[in-house]
Design a protein around this motif. Structure first.
Motif, PDB file in Angstrom:
ATOM      1  N   TYR A 103       3.506   8.386  -8.974  1.00  0.00           N
ATOM      2  CA  TYR A 103       4.407   8.209  -7.782  1.00  0.00           C
ATOM      3  C   TYR A 103       5.883   8.409  -8.706  1.00  0.00           C
ATOM      4  O   TYR A 103       6.812   9.182  -8.749  1.00  0.00           O
ATOM      5  CB  TYR A 103       4.620   7.255  -6.858  1.00  0.00           C
ATOM      6  CG  TYR A 103       3.663   7.528  -5.800  1.00  0.00           C
ATOM      7  CD1 TYR A 103       3.859   8.532  -5.073  1.00  0.00           C
ATOM      8  CD2 TYR A 103       2.808   6.535  -5.590  1.00  0.00           C
ATOM      9  CE1 TYR A 103       3.022   8.805  -3.981  1.00  0.00           C
ATOM     10  CE2 TYR A 103       1.943   6.839  -4.324  1.00  0.00           C
ATOM     11  CZ  TYR A 103       2.018   7.736  -3.434  1.00  0.00           C
ATOM     12  OH  TYR A 103       1.237   7.992  -2.469  1.00  0.00           O
TER      13      TYR A 103
ATOM     14  N   ILE B  47      -3.190  10.537  -7.564  1.00  0.00           N
ATOM     15  CA  ILE B  47      -3.043   9.676  -6.307  1.00  0.00           C
ATOM     16  C   ILE B  47      -4.071   9.561  -5.366  1.00  0.00           C
ATOM     17  O   ILE B  47      -4.383   8.606  -4.941  1.00  0.00           O
ATOM     18  CB  ILE B  47      -1.755   9.960  -5.613  1.00  0.00           C
ATOM     19  CG1 ILE B  47      -0.514   9.799  -6.895  1.00  0.00           C
ATOM     20  CG2 ILE B  47      -1.289   9.439  -4.249  1.00  0.00           C
ATOM     21  CD1 ILE B  47       0.831  10.262  -6.342  1.00  0.00           C
TER      22      ILE B  47
ATOM     23  N   MET C 294      -1.375   4.813  -9.500  1.00  0.00           N
ATOM     24  CA  MET C 294      -0.528   5.464  -8.496  1.00  0.00           C
ATOM     25  C   MET C 294       0.980   5.116  -8.748  1.00  0.00           C
ATOM     26  O   MET C 294       1.647   6.236  -8.368  1.00  0.00           O
ATOM     27  CB  MET C 294      -1.110   4.726  -7.278  1.00  0.00           C
ATOM     28  CG  MET C 294      -2.588   5.281  -6.756  1.00  0.00           C
ATOM     29  SD  MET C 294      -3.216   4.295  -5.377  1.00  0.00           S
ATOM     30  CE  MET C 294      -1.867   5.069  -4.089  1.00  0.00           C
TER      31      MET C 294
ATOM     32  N   ASN D  86       7.655   5.054  -3.119  1.00  0.00           N
ATOM     33  CA  ASN D  86       6.053   5.131  -3.152  1.00  0.00           C
ATOM     34  C   ASN D  86       5.508   4.262  -4.296  1.00  0.00           C
ATOM     35  O   ASN D  86       4.418   3.697  -3.916  1.00  0.00           O
ATOM     36  CB  ASN D  86       5.644   6.458  -2.924  1.00  0.00           C
ATOM     37  CG  ASN D  86       6.047   7.158  -1.766  1.00  0.00           C
ATOM     38  OD1 ASN D  86       6.113   6.584  -0.602  1.00  0.00           O
ATOM     39  ND2 ASN D  86       5.946   8.459  -1.954  1.00  0.00           N
TER      40      ASN D  86
ATOM     41  N   HIS E 173       2.816  -0.543  -5.371  1.00  0.00           N
ATOM     42  CA  HIS E 173       1.815  -0.378  -6.347  1.00  0.00           C
ATOM     43  C   HIS E 173       2.344  -1.114  -7.329  1.00  0.00           C
ATOM     44  O   HIS E 173       1.525  -1.897  -8.270  1.00  0.00           O
ATOM     45  CB  HIS E 173       1.383   0.996  -6.459  1.00  0.00           C
ATOM     46  CG  HIS E 173       0.873   1.611  -5.373  1.00  0.00           C
ATOM     47  ND1 HIS E 173      -0.200   1.621  -4.718  1.00  0.00           N
ATOM     48  CD2 HIS E 173       1.495   2.692  -4.850  1.00  0.00           C
ATOM     49  CE1 HIS E 173      -0.259   2.168  -3.475  1.00  0.00           C
ATOM     50  NE2 HIS E 173       0.704   3.186  -3.608  1.00  0.00           N
TER      51      HIS E 173
ATOM     52  N   ARG F  89      -8.591   2.051  -4.584  1.00  0.00           N
ATOM     53  CA  ARG F  89      -7.563   1.100  -4.876  1.00  0.00           C
ATOM     54  C   ARG F  89      -8.080  -0.233  -4.231  1.00  0.00           C
ATOM     55  O   ARG F  89      -8.010  -1.336  -4.906  1.00  0.00           O
ATOM     56  CB  ARG F  89      -6.258   1.351  -4.083  1.00  0.00           C
ATOM     57  CG  ARG F  89      -5.254   0.369  -4.011  1.00  0.00           C
ATOM     58  CD  ARG F  89      -3.963   0.983  -3.623  1.00  0.00           C
ATOM     59  NE  ARG F  89      -2.949  -0.110  -3.397  1.00  0.00           N
ATOM     60  CZ  ARG F  89      -2.707  -0.755  -2.296  1.00  0.00           C
ATOM     61  NH1 ARG F  89      -3.334  -0.518  -1.133  1.00  0.00           N
ATOM     62  NH2 ARG F  89      -1.657  -1.690  -2.290  1.00  0.00           N
TER      63      ARG F  89
ATOM     64  N   TYR G  88      -0.495  14.640 -10.989  1.00  0.00           N
ATOM     65  CA  TYR G  88      -0.232  13.369 -10.178  1.00  0.00           C
ATOM     66  C   TYR G  88      -0.540  13.473  -8.725  1.00  0.00           C
ATOM     67  O   TYR G  88      -1.208  12.308  -8.132  1.00  0.00           O
ATOM     68  CB  TYR G  88       1.415  13.261 -10.247  1.00  0.00           C
ATOM     69  CG  TYR G  88       1.754  13.311 -11.740  1.00  0.00           C
ATOM     70  CD1 TYR G  88       1.512  12.398 -12.616  1.00  0.00           C
ATOM     71  CD2 TYR G  88       2.814  14.273 -12.006  1.00  0.00           C
ATOM     72  CE1 TYR G  88       2.002  12.487 -13.952  1.00  0.00           C
ATOM     73  CE2 TYR G  88       3.432  14.222 -13.322  1.00  0.00           C
ATOM     74  CZ  TYR G  88       2.850  13.140 -14.153  1.00  0.00           C
ATOM     75  OH  TYR G  88       3.228  13.231 -15.334  1.00  0.00           O
ATOM     76  N   ARG G  89      -0.558  14.499  -7.878  1.00  0.00           N
ATOM     77  CA  ARG G  89      -0.897  14.500  -6.467  1.00  0.00           C
ATOM     78  C   ARG G  89      -2.414  14.139  -6.515  1.00  0.00           C
ATOM     79  O   ARG G  89      -2.855  13.266  -5.908  1.00  0.00           O
ATOM     80  CB  ARG G  89      -0.589  15.428  -5.919  1.00  0.00           C
ATOM     81  CG  ARG G  89       0.946  15.650  -5.717  1.00  0.00           C
ATOM     82  CD  ARG G  89       1.462  14.885  -4.653  1.00  0.00           C
ATOM     83  NE  ARG G  89       2.813  15.122  -4.462  1.00  0.00           N
ATOM     84  CZ  ARG G  89       3.672  14.305  -4.215  1.00  0.00           C
ATOM     85  NH1 ARG G  89       3.289  12.909  -3.951  1.00  0.00           N
ATOM     86  NH2 ARG G  89       5.159  14.384  -4.095  1.00  0.00           N
TER      87      ARG G  89
ATOM     88  N   CYS H  34      -3.909  11.635 -14.191  1.00  0.00           N
ATOM     89  CA  CYS H  34      -2.322  11.061 -14.298  1.00  0.00           C
ATOM     90  C   CYS H  34      -1.982  11.603 -15.582  1.00  0.00           C
ATOM     91  O   CYS H  34      -0.823  11.873 -15.758  1.00  0.00           O
ATOM     92  CB  CYS H  34      -2.147   9.611 -13.861  1.00  0.00           C
ATOM     93  SG  CYS H  34      -0.466   9.065 -13.912  1.00  0.00           S
TER      94      CYS H  34
ATOM     95  N   SER I 114      -7.141   7.996  -6.796  1.00  0.00           N
ATOM     96  CA  SER I 114      -6.932   6.532  -6.990  1.00  0.00           C
ATOM     97  C   SER I 114      -7.088   5.743  -5.717  1.00  0.00           C
ATOM     98  O   SER I 114      -7.279   4.544  -5.458  1.00  0.00           O
ATOM     99  CB  SER I 114      -5.652   6.308  -7.521  1.00  0.00           C
ATOM    100  OG  SER I 114      -5.583   6.614  -8.912  1.00  0.00           O
ATOM    101  N   LYS I 115      -6.337   6.513  -4.785  1.00  0.00           N
ATOM    102  CA  LYS I 115      -6.333   5.887  -3.224  1.00  0.00           C
ATOM    103  C   LYS I 115      -7.986   5.531  -2.800  1.00  0.00           C
ATOM    104  O   LYS I 115      -8.047   4.462  -2.360  1.00  0.00           O
ATOM    105  CB  LYS I 115      -5.816   6.841  -2.416  1.00  0.00           C
ATOM    106  CG  LYS I 115      -4.249   6.707  -2.107  1.00  0.00           C
ATOM    107  CD  LYS I 115      -3.553   7.627  -1.186  1.00  0.00           C
ATOM    108  CE  LYS I 115      -2.103   7.647  -1.032  1.00  0.00           C
ATOM    109  NZ  LYS I 115      -1.730   8.562  -0.089  1.00  0.00           N
TER     110      LYS I 115
END
Length: 176
Positions: free
Chosen positions: A104, A78, A100, A112, A116, A85, A74-75, A69, A81-82
């Motif tokens: 987003y 995410i 996240m 989105n 978070h 989480r 960014y993608r 990040c 991080s998913k």
């Protein structure tokens, strides 16, 4: 185990992973984000191959997601991080959710980001709103403050708690 280049002693692989992760934290604190990401990438590569499903794996992946990040990936941030989480939330740590939310928001996807931000708010209280421009929150348009890197106090607290847990496990045997 891996060999220490300055001696012929063997170093536990966990120490190598932690060495890279600690270097990533230090470089990130100095706003040397590209170098930080490389250290986190090396730590994540070793964790993926050797520690999947263990606390060390999740801790490293959380740092790697935040580092992605920081450099604007960014993608990818995410996606990484998913993976961690639920683990971070189970420890009452906001790092993955904060990462996240940041990613987003940087992508312009406030809707989105909102769940978070709620996670972080539940864990840290109103302190989370100090990380974002409150005029835009109240207007319903979330936007991060000017880029200053990840909120270091959240990462440091996460590292402290997880580090204490890892030290406890090392002293008392690894959980499986």
């Amino acid at each position: 185990m891996t060999e220490n280049s300055s001696t012929t002693e063997m170093i536990p692989l966990e120490n190598v992973v932690l060495k890279h992760a600690n270097a990533g934290i230090a470089l990130g604190a100095e706003h040397r984000f590209a170098e930080s990401l490389e250290q986190w990438r090396l730590a994540a590569q070793l964790a993926d191959a050797n520690f999947e499903g263990e606390d060390l794996y999740y801790w490293v992946k959380g740092g790697h997601g935040a580092a992605l990040c920081d450099v604007g990936r960014y993608r990818e941030s995410i996606a990484v991080s998913k993976l961690v989480r639920a683990w971070t939330l189970s420890l009452r740590q906001p790092l993955a959710s904060m990462t996240m939310a940041r990613a987003y928001l940087a992508l312009g996807e406030a809707g989105n980001a909102y769940p978070h931000i709620q996670d972080v708010h539940r864990l840290t209280g109103d302190e989370v709103f100090g990380l974002f421009d409150t005029r835009l929150i109240s207007a319903g348009r979330l936007r991060q403050r000017p880029k200053s890197g990840r909120p270091s106090h959240l990462l440091e607290r996460n590292a402290e708690i997880v580090g204490n847990g890892l030290h406890h496990q090392a002293a008392h045997g690894r959980r499986r």
